[in-house]
Design an enzyme around this catalytic site. Structure first.
Site, mmCIF file in Angstrom:
data_model
loop_
_atom_site.group_PDB
_atom_site.id
_atom_site.type_symbol
_atom_site.label_atom_id
_atom_site.label_comp_id
_atom_site.label_asym_id
_atom_site.label_seq_id
_atom_site.Cartn_x
_atom_site.Cartn_y
_atom_site.Cartn_z
ATOM 1 C CD GLN A 242 7.455 0.644 -1.898
ATOM 2 O OE1 GLN A 242 7.935 1.138 -2.904
ATOM 3 N NE2 GLN A 242 7.944 0.890 -0.697
ATOM 4 C CG HIS B 173 -0.379 5.937 -0.468
ATOM 5 N ND1 HIS B 173 -1.142 7.079 -0.431
ATOM 6 C CD2 HIS B 173 -1.112 4.981 0.115
ATOM 7 C CE1 HIS B 173 -2.282 6.812 0.152
ATOM 8 N NE2 HIS B 173 -2.296 5.537 0.487
ATOM 9 C CG HIS C 159 -1.834 1.122 1.347
ATOM 10 N ND1 HIS C 159 -2.859 1.368 0.452
ATOM 11 C CD2 HIS C 159 -1.900 2.124 2.275
ATOM 12 C CE1 HIS C 159 -3.519 2.453 0.817
ATOM 13 N NE2 HIS C 159 -2.947 2.936 1.923
#
Length: 122
Positions: free
Chosen positions: A92, A94, A90
């Site tokens: 990464q 973002h 998650h």
């Protein structure tokens, strides 16, 4: 921009556990995305100087997030594994989205500036 604003955040991962590392990536990437979106809004309003300053702020946040990611990659290359959790994926996600938004914001700002110049000429 003063000297404090031009230097990216100091990040010391040695004192962080994996969860803290994940949240730091998300924090800086989220800040970058928000600043990039604000830069687009400023350009849309014809505030090009402010827009470029906000985009520079987004870049500073991206650098901080990316430095953490790079440290994780270097540690793994040296044989020290990082737990690959859903939260890490998650984070990464973002970061990659923030990078994309930053790049697109730069293009939008250029387009808004070009349109503004064309309108002034007509």
């Amino acid at each position: 921009m003063n000297n404090d604003e031009s230097v990216e955040h100091a990040v010391n991962m040695e004192d962080m556990d994996d969860t803290e590392i994940v949240f730091q990536i998300i924090l800086y990437a989220g800040n970058a995305r928000s600043s990039a979106m604000e830069a687009i809004e400023l350009a849309k309003a014809g505030k090009f100087r402010e827009s470029k300053e906000e985009l520079a702020s987004a870049k500073k946040e991206l650098v901080s997030s990316h430095k953490i990611q790079t440290k994780i990659i270097r540690k793994e290359a040296a044989g020290e594994k990082t737990e690959m959790s859903v939260m890490m994926v998650h984070a990464q996600d973002h970061l990659m989205n923030a990078i994309t938004i930053h790049d697109m914001a730069s293009e939008f700002i250029d387009l808004y500036e070009h349109i503004d110049q064309l309108v002034l000429k007509s």
